[in-house]
Design an enzyme around this catalytic site. Structure first.
Site, PDB file in Angstrom:
ATOM      1  N   LYS A  42      31.758 -33.813  16.032  1.00 31.52           N
ATOM      2  CA  LYS A  42      30.673 -33.378  16.892  1.00 31.52           C
ATOM      3  C   LYS A  42      30.404 -31.872  16.763  1.00 31.52           C
ATOM      4  O   LYS A  42      29.362 -31.387  17.170  1.00 31.52           O
ATOM      5  CB  LYS A  42      31.051 -33.658  18.361  1.00 31.52           C
ATOM      6  N   GLY A  43      31.372 -31.149  16.217  1.00 30.79           N
ATOM      7  CA  GLY A  43      31.346 -29.690  16.264  1.00 30.79           C
ATOM      8  C   GLY A  43      30.133 -29.019  15.662  1.00 30.79           C
ATOM      9  O   GLY A  43      29.771 -27.911  16.055  1.00 30.79           O
ATOM     10  N   GLU A  99      29.275 -28.134   8.448  1.00 26.68           N
ATOM     11  CA  GLU A  99      30.510 -28.109   9.241  1.00 26.68           C
ATOM     12  C   GLU A  99      30.494 -26.934  10.205  1.00 26.68           C
ATOM     13  O   GLU A  99      29.824 -25.929   9.959  1.00 26.68           O
ATOM     14  CB  GLU A  99      31.697 -27.935   8.288  1.00 26.68           C
ATOM     15  N   ASP A 100      31.272 -27.056  11.272  1.00 28.54           N
ATOM     16  CA  ASP A 100      31.367 -25.936  12.210  1.00 28.54           C
ATOM     17  C   ASP A 100      32.324 -24.851  11.697  1.00 28.54           C
ATOM     18  O   ASP A 100      32.028 -23.667  11.769  1.00 28.54           O
ATOM     19  CB  ASP A 100      31.787 -26.429  13.611  1.00 28.54           C
ATOM     20  N   ASP A 103      39.218 -24.700   8.349  1.00 30.48           N
ATOM     21  CA  ASP A 103      40.515 -24.204   8.780  1.00 30.48           C
ATOM     22  C   ASP A 103      41.508 -24.490   7.640  1.00 30.48           C
ATOM     23  O   ASP A 103      41.643 -23.686   6.721  1.00 30.48           O
ATOM     24  CB  ASP A 103      40.848 -24.944  10.087  1.00 30.48           C
ATOM     25  N   LYS A 131      38.030 -19.705   8.345  1.00 27.72           N
ATOM     26  CA  LYS A 131      39.322 -19.026   8.575  1.00 27.72           C
ATOM     27  C   LYS A 131      40.135 -19.149   7.295  1.00 27.72           C
ATOM     28  O   LYS A 131      41.016 -20.015   7.184  1.00 27.72           O
ATOM     29  CB  LYS A 131      40.103 -19.749   9.685  1.00 27.72           C
ATOM     30  N   PHE A 152      41.919 -19.240  17.740  1.00 26.39           N
ATOM     31  CA  PHE A 152      41.223 -20.484  18.081  1.00 26.39           C
ATOM     32  C   PHE A 152      39.950 -20.151  18.832  1.00 26.39           C
ATOM     33  O   PHE A 152      39.970 -19.498  19.870  1.00 26.39           O
ATOM     34  CB  PHE A 152      42.117 -21.412  18.902  1.00 26.39           C
ATOM     35  N   VAL A 153      38.809 -20.592  18.269  1.00 20.38           N
ATOM     36  CA  VAL A 153      37.510 -20.234  18.858  1.00 20.38           C
ATOM     37  C   VAL A 153      36.796 -21.475  19.406  1.00 20.38           C
ATOM     38  O   VAL A 153      37.008 -22.590  18.930  1.00 20.38           O
ATOM     39  CB  VAL A 153      36.605 -19.525  17.820  1.00 20.38           C
ATOM     40  N   ASP A 159      34.953 -27.054  20.162  1.00 14.92           N
ATOM     41  CA  ASP A 159      35.615 -27.424  21.409  1.00 14.92           C
ATOM     42  C   ASP A 159      37.108 -27.135  21.396  1.00 14.92           C
ATOM     43  O   ASP A 159      37.720 -26.945  20.340  1.00 14.92           O
ATOM     44  CB  ASP A 159      35.462 -28.937  21.649  1.00 14.92           C
ATOM     45  N   ARG A 165      31.943 -26.807  24.359  1.00 11.83           N
ATOM     46  CA  ARG A 165      30.970 -26.974  23.265  1.00 11.83           C
ATOM     47  C   ARG A 165      29.604 -26.364  23.580  1.00 11.83           C
ATOM     48  O   ARG A 165      28.875 -25.961  22.685  1.00 11.83           O
ATOM     49  CB  ARG A 165      30.755 -28.463  22.976  1.00 11.83           C
TER      50      ARG A 165
HETATM   51  P1  IMP Z   1      40.294 -28.516   8.582  1.00 13.38           P
HETATM   52  O1  IMP Z   1      40.271 -29.893   8.003  1.00 13.38           O
HETATM   53  O2  IMP Z   1      41.694 -28.085   8.929  1.00 13.38           O
HETATM   54  O3  IMP Z   1      39.574 -27.491   7.737  1.00 13.38           O
HETATM   55  O4  IMP Z   1      39.666 -28.619  10.023  1.00 13.38           O
HETATM   56  C1  IMP Z   1      38.350 -28.439  10.318  1.00 13.38           C
HETATM   57  C2  IMP Z   1      38.128 -28.928  11.737  1.00 13.38           C
HETATM   58  O5  IMP Z   1      39.145 -28.449  12.631  1.00 13.38           O
HETATM   59  C3  IMP Z   1      36.831 -28.386  12.296  1.00 13.38           C
HETATM   60  O6  IMP Z   1      35.747 -29.223  12.043  1.00 13.38           O
HETATM   61  C4  IMP Z   1      37.140 -28.275  13.788  1.00 13.38           C
HETATM   62  O7  IMP Z   1      36.839 -29.506  14.444  1.00 13.38           O
HETATM   63  C5  IMP Z   1      38.617 -28.052  13.873  1.00 13.38           C
HETATM   64  N1  IMP Z   1      38.946 -26.628  14.108  1.00 13.38           N
HETATM   65  C6  IMP Z   1      39.620 -25.795  13.286  1.00 13.38           C
HETATM   66  N2  IMP Z   1      39.735 -24.566  13.810  1.00 13.38           N
HETATM   67  C7  IMP Z   1      39.118 -24.605  15.007  1.00 13.38           C
HETATM   68  C8  IMP Z   1      38.888 -23.610  16.037  1.00 13.38           C
HETATM   69  O8  IMP Z   1      39.269 -22.423  15.969  1.00 13.38           O
HETATM   70  N3  IMP Z   1      38.204 -24.044  17.120  1.00 13.38           N
HETATM   71  C9  IMP Z   1      37.751 -25.333  17.268  1.00 13.38           C
HETATM   72  N4  IMP Z   1      37.934 -26.283  16.328  1.00 13.38           N
HETATM   73  C10 IMP Z   1      38.617 -25.927  15.212  1.00 13.38           C
HETATM   74 MG    MG Z   2      37.023 -30.223  17.052  1.00 13.19          MG
END
Ligand code: IMP
Ligand code: MG
Length: 180
Positions: A42-43, A99-100, A103, A131, A152-153, A159, A165
């Site tokens: 949903k992000g 994507e939002d 990470d 990040k 963490f944002v 969210d 959100r």
């Molecule tokens: P990845 O697969 O680890 O790159 O994760 C990406 C997903 O993790 C994003 O779509 C977010 O839903 C969540 N995420 C990672 N960091 C944050 C943050 O700082 N705040 C909120 N959601 C995050």
């Molecule tokens: Mg999330």
């Protein structure tokens, strides 16, 4: 300021400037192509809504819902698909995943491979936030809004346990909120 938010990291004005700049980059890169914006629920909904209004070339939209998080602030390392792309034949589609935040890099690297295997003509990625210090998988998006530190944002779609959100800005969550 809301009591769980430590400070504002990106203001509403800065977000709009970032989104306008990315929209211009997308217009240039996809001129004359059939572009499908694929928002990851949903992000990315707030970012997607603003971005699609600023893109000038014709776009179509679709959605997927995936999760790599067990509902907290730590990635589980495993990707679940909760809602798949609706379009059946994607062989004539240039897909841009929206994507939002990146990470660990797992979600986007997995989705790119998944959509290529499904036969997409091309697959690129666009993320509002990045990040890079947190990567466990070597992956970089094609379009990046802003690189942020390892905090963490929340807000503008992002969210913490489904909260925050709807904030119009990006804020840093106080560590004591999740370090319990
Ligand atoms: P990845 O697969 O680890 O790159 O994760 C990406 C997903 O993790 C994003 O779509 C977010 O839903 C969540 N995420 C990672 N960091 C944050 C943050 O700082 N705040 C909120 N959601 C995050
Ligand atoms: Mg999330």
């Amino acid at each position: 300021m809301i009591k769980e938010i430590d400070r504002k990291l990106i203001s509403e004005d800065e977000l709009q400037r970032i989104v306008s700049r990315i929209a211009g980059e997308i217009d240039k890169a996809y001129e004359g192509k059939r572009l499908l914006l694929l928002a990851i629920l949903k992000g990315s909904v707030v970012f997607m809504g603003d971005l699609m209004k600023k893109i000038r070339i014709p776009v179509e939209i679709d959605f997927m819902k995936v999760s790599s998080y067990g509902g907290d602030t730590v990635s589980s390392g495993h990707i679940d698909i909760h809602l798949d792309i609706q379009r059946k034949d994607i062989s004539d589609c240039d897909i841009l995943i929206i994507e939002d935040i990146i990470d660990s890099g797992r979600t986007l690297s997995y989705l790119v491979e998944y959509l290529k295997l499904k036969g997409a003509k091309s697959v690129k990625t666009c993320t509002l936030l990045d990040k890079p210090s947190r990567r466990t998988v070597a992956y970089n998006a094609d379009f990046v809004g802003k690189i942020i530190p390892d905090e963490f944002v929340v807000g503008y779609g992002l969210d913490y346990n489904e909260r925050f959100r709807a904030l119009p800005f990006i804020g840093v969550l106080k560590p004591e909120v999740y370090q319990k």
